[in-house]
Write a protein that holds these residues in place. Sequence first.
Motif, PDB file in Angstrom:
ATOM      1  N   PRO A   1      -6.394 -13.494   2.753  1.00 43.10           N
ATOM      2  CA  PRO A   1      -5.259 -12.593   2.505  1.00 43.10           C
ATOM      3  C   PRO A   1      -5.572 -11.480   1.516  1.00 43.10           C
ATOM      4  CG  PRO A   1      -4.524 -14.873   2.546  1.00 43.10           C
ATOM      5  CD  PRO A   1      -6.020 -14.913   2.612  1.00 43.10           C
ATOM      6  N   ALA A   2      -6.329 -11.794   0.447  1.00 43.46           N
ATOM      7  CA  ALA A   2      -6.638 -10.755  -0.542  1.00 43.46           C
ATOM      8  C   ALA A   2      -7.443  -9.627   0.086  1.00 43.46           C
ATOM      9  CB  ALA A   2      -7.408 -11.367  -1.717  1.00 43.46           C
ATOM     10  N   ALA A   3      -8.365  -9.976   0.981  1.00 43.98           N
ATOM     11  CA  ALA A   3      -9.164  -8.953   1.662  1.00 43.98           C
ATOM     12  C   ALA A   3      -8.303  -8.157   2.634  1.00 43.98           C
ATOM     13  CB  ALA A   3     -10.339  -9.595   2.390  1.00 43.98           C
ATOM     14  N   LEU A   4      -7.390  -8.842   3.333  1.00 45.11           N
ATOM     15  CA  LEU A   4      -6.495  -8.141   4.259  1.00 45.11           C
ATOM     16  C   LEU A   4      -5.668  -7.092   3.527  1.00 45.11           C
ATOM     17  CD1 LEU A   4      -5.212 -11.074   6.503  1.00 45.11           C
ATOM     18  CD2 LEU A   4      -6.869  -9.304   7.107  1.00 45.11           C
ATOM     19  N   ALA A   5      -5.241  -7.439   2.324  1.00 45.10           N
ATOM     20  CA  ALA A   5      -4.427  -6.504   1.553  1.00 45.10           C
ATOM     21  C   ALA A   5      -5.223  -5.251   1.194  1.00 45.10           C
ATOM     22  CB  ALA A   5      -3.903  -7.177   0.282  1.00 45.10           C
ATOM     23  N   THR A   6      -6.476  -5.422   0.766  1.00 45.07           N
ATOM     24  CA  THR A   6      -7.279  -4.256   0.388  1.00 45.07           C
ATOM     25  C   THR A   6      -7.692  -3.446   1.619  1.00 45.07           C
ATOM     26  OG1 THR A   6      -9.293  -5.616   0.358  1.00 45.07           O
ATOM     27  CG2 THR A   6      -8.156  -5.293  -1.736  1.00 45.07           C
ATOM     28  N   ILE A   7      -7.939  -4.119   2.755  1.00 42.76           N
ATOM     29  CA  ILE A   7      -8.246  -3.391   3.989  1.00 42.76           C
ATOM     30  C   ILE A   7      -7.033  -2.559   4.419  1.00 42.76           C
ATOM     31  CG2 ILE A   7      -8.677  -3.668   6.467  1.00 42.76           C
ATOM     32  CD1 ILE A   7     -10.460  -6.073   5.739  1.00 42.76           C
ATOM     33  N   GLY A   8      -5.845  -3.145   4.319  1.00 39.96           N
ATOM     34  CA  GLY A   8      -4.629  -2.401   4.644  1.00 39.96           C
ATOM     35  C   GLY A   8      -4.465  -1.181   3.761  1.00 39.96           C
ATOM     36  N   GLN A   9      -4.774  -1.346   2.469  1.00 37.62           N
ATOM     37  CA  GLN A   9      -4.680  -0.210   1.552  1.00 37.62           C
ATOM     38  C   GLN A   9      -5.689   0.879   1.932  1.00 37.62           C
ATOM     39  OE1 GLN A   9      -5.707  -1.119  -2.505  1.00 37.62           O
ATOM     40  NE2 GLN A   9      -5.088   0.891  -3.276  1.00 37.62           N
ATOM     41  N   ALA A  10      -6.919   0.467   2.266  1.00 38.91           N
ATOM     42  CA  ALA A  10      -7.943   1.441   2.663  1.00 38.91           C
ATOM     43  C   ALA A  10      -7.535   2.167   3.941  1.00 38.91           C
ATOM     44  CB  ALA A  10      -9.284   0.745   2.844  1.00 38.91           C
TER      45      ALA A  10
ATOM     46  N   SER B   1      10.920  -3.774  19.153  1.00 40.39           N
ATOM     47  CA  SER B   1      10.505  -5.177  19.129  1.00 40.39           C
ATOM     48  C   SER B   1       8.999  -5.292  18.935  1.00 40.39           C
ATOM     49  CB  SER B   1      10.935  -5.893  20.411  1.00 40.39           C
ATOM     50  OG  SER B   1      10.245  -5.373  21.543  1.00 40.39           O
ATOM     51  N   VAL B   2       8.243  -4.363  19.524  1.00 46.00           N
ATOM     52  CA  VAL B   2       6.790  -4.349  19.325  1.00 46.00           C
ATOM     53  C   VAL B   2       6.476  -4.054  17.867  1.00 46.00           C
ATOM     54  CG1 VAL B   2       4.658  -3.124  19.866  1.00 46.00           C
ATOM     55  CG2 VAL B   2       6.248  -3.720  21.692  1.00 46.00           C
ATOM     56  N   GLU B   3       7.173  -3.084  17.299  1.00 43.07           N
ATOM     57  CA  GLU B   3       6.950  -2.729  15.900  1.00 43.07           C
ATOM     58  C   GLU B   3       7.254  -3.903  14.979  1.00 43.07           C
ATOM     59  OE1 GLU B   3       7.950   1.066  13.088  1.00 43.07           O
ATOM     60  OE2 GLU B   3       9.629   0.174  14.177  1.00 43.07           O
ATOM     61  N   ALA B   4       8.360  -4.602  15.262  1.00 45.25           N
ATOM     62  CA  ALA B   4       8.721  -5.753  14.431  1.00 45.25           C
ATOM     63  C   ALA B   4       7.648  -6.828  14.497  1.00 45.25           C
ATOM     64  CB  ALA B   4      10.070  -6.316  14.883  1.00 45.25           C
ATOM     65  N   ARG B   5       7.097  -7.039  15.672  1.00 41.94           N
ATOM     66  CA  ARG B   5       6.057  -8.061  15.823  1.00 41.94           C
ATOM     67  C   ARG B   5       4.788  -7.667  15.071  1.00 41.94           C
ATOM     68  NH1 ARG B   5       5.469  -7.934  21.071  1.00 41.94           N
ATOM     69  NH2 ARG B   5       3.400  -7.019  21.206  1.00 41.94           N
ATOM     70  N   LEU B   6       4.424  -6.394  15.143  1.00 37.07           N
ATOM     71  CA  LEU B   6       3.180  -5.951  14.513  1.00 37.07           C
ATOM     72  C   LEU B   6       3.298  -5.893  12.996  1.00 37.07           C
ATOM     73  CD1 LEU B   6       2.042  -3.087  16.913  1.00 37.07           C
ATOM     74  CD2 LEU B   6       1.208  -5.440  16.813  1.00 37.07           C
ATOM     75  N   THR B   7       4.438  -5.418  12.503  1.00 31.06           N
ATOM     76  CA  THR B   7       4.582  -5.297  11.050  1.00 31.06           C
ATOM     77  C   THR B   7       4.718  -6.652  10.376  1.00 31.06           C
ATOM     78  OG1 THR B   7       6.965  -4.910  11.348  1.00 31.06           O
ATOM     79  CG2 THR B   7       5.563  -2.977  11.087  1.00 31.06           C
ATOM     80  N   ALA B   8       4.943  -7.694  11.169  1.00 26.88           N
ATOM     81  CA  ALA B   8       4.957  -9.045  10.607  1.00 26.88           C
ATOM     82  C   ALA B   8       3.547  -9.549  10.308  1.00 26.88           C
ATOM     83  CB  ALA B   8       5.665 -10.009  11.556  1.00 26.88           C
ATOM     84  N   ARG B   9       2.535  -8.833  10.803  1.00 29.90           N
ATOM     85  CA  ARG B   9       1.144  -9.204  10.539  1.00 29.90           C
ATOM     86  C   ARG B   9       0.703  -8.552   9.227  1.00 29.90           C
ATOM     87  NH1 ARG B   9      -1.813  -7.584  16.071  1.00 29.90           N
ATOM     88  NH2 ARG B   9      -3.653  -8.007  14.769  1.00 29.90           N
ATOM     89  N   PRO B  10       0.344  -9.342   8.214  1.00 31.25           N
ATOM     90  CA  PRO B  10       0.046  -8.779   6.891  1.00 31.25           C
ATOM     91  C   PRO B  10      -1.041  -7.718   6.904  1.00 31.25           C
ATOM     92  CG  PRO B  10       0.182 -11.179   6.787  1.00 31.25           C
ATOM     93  CD  PRO B  10       0.226 -10.811   8.236  1.00 31.25           C
ATOM     94  N   GLU B  11      -2.031  -7.875   7.779  1.00 36.57           N
ATOM     95  CA  GLU B  11      -3.139  -6.927   7.793  1.00 36.57           C
ATOM     96  C   GLU B  11      -2.749  -5.572   8.362  1.00 36.57           C
ATOM     97  OE1 GLU B  11      -3.700  -9.115  11.787  1.00 36.57           O
ATOM     98  OE2 GLU B  11      -2.725  -9.393   9.846  1.00 36.57           O
TER      99      GLU B  11
END
Length: 254
Positions: free
Chosen positions: A149-158, A40-50
């Motif tokens: 959101p665009a920055a969050l996506a690139t931060i996630g990739q980094a 349940s913790v994982e589901a909550r966290l992975t719902a955050r785009p960043e």
Amino acid sequence: MTETPRPRRCAAGWLSILLIGGGFLLFVGFLLAQRSSADSVEARLTARPELTATLAAFREAYPNDYRAYLSVLSEITDRQGAEEADRAATERLRAFIASKAEAIASAPAADLDALADANLATLLRLREAGAPLCAAFVRDGAQGERLPPAALATIGQANALQFRAARHGEGPQRVARGPLSEADGALWFLAIRALDPELAQRINAGSAGQGTAEERCTTGIALYRAAAALPSEQAANVTAHLVRQSFGRAERRR
């Protein structure tokens, strides 16, 4: 010899025991249902785009550490609530990645070149959103600011690339890299001067980290662009230097 008669339990007695036992099991089930599971913790966290790409890379690169991370967050959720657990999730991710700084710096050149490209893309996205966000990222990395959101996506990739680089830097592909050599530093400086002569002057004057938010943002972008202009191995050495510097600054600020 006369056998001592044993008392017999009547049907009502056995029924009472079964009911009490069943009630106990239901009560235990109720308590367990109230506890947060790692899933349940994982589901909550992975719902955050960043965090989506970051957590996927964490799970793939360090499965045991990832499970321990979720377990701790589950306990924090139970004791202090989901909001505190979500805050701890980001802090613990940063701390784990920071603990892998030397492994990241020891990754193959291809990993570090990809990471440098992702960091440059992040800075460019942040500059579009505003120089203060970009300057803050240059100084400390992402610290929970409200990011587009665009920055969050690139931060996630980094972040994902950092996990993969760390894993490779701990394995057979590890490259032993010492501090940035004088020769590589000189090549990097020449590339910086070719891109931004004014920045080169400020580096010589020891004031490159100062100035307005726009100037600090421009400095960060120029440092990565200059590194990208170098041959792959020298570029990787510069990126390793930047990784060590970045995590070293973050550690000193804690």
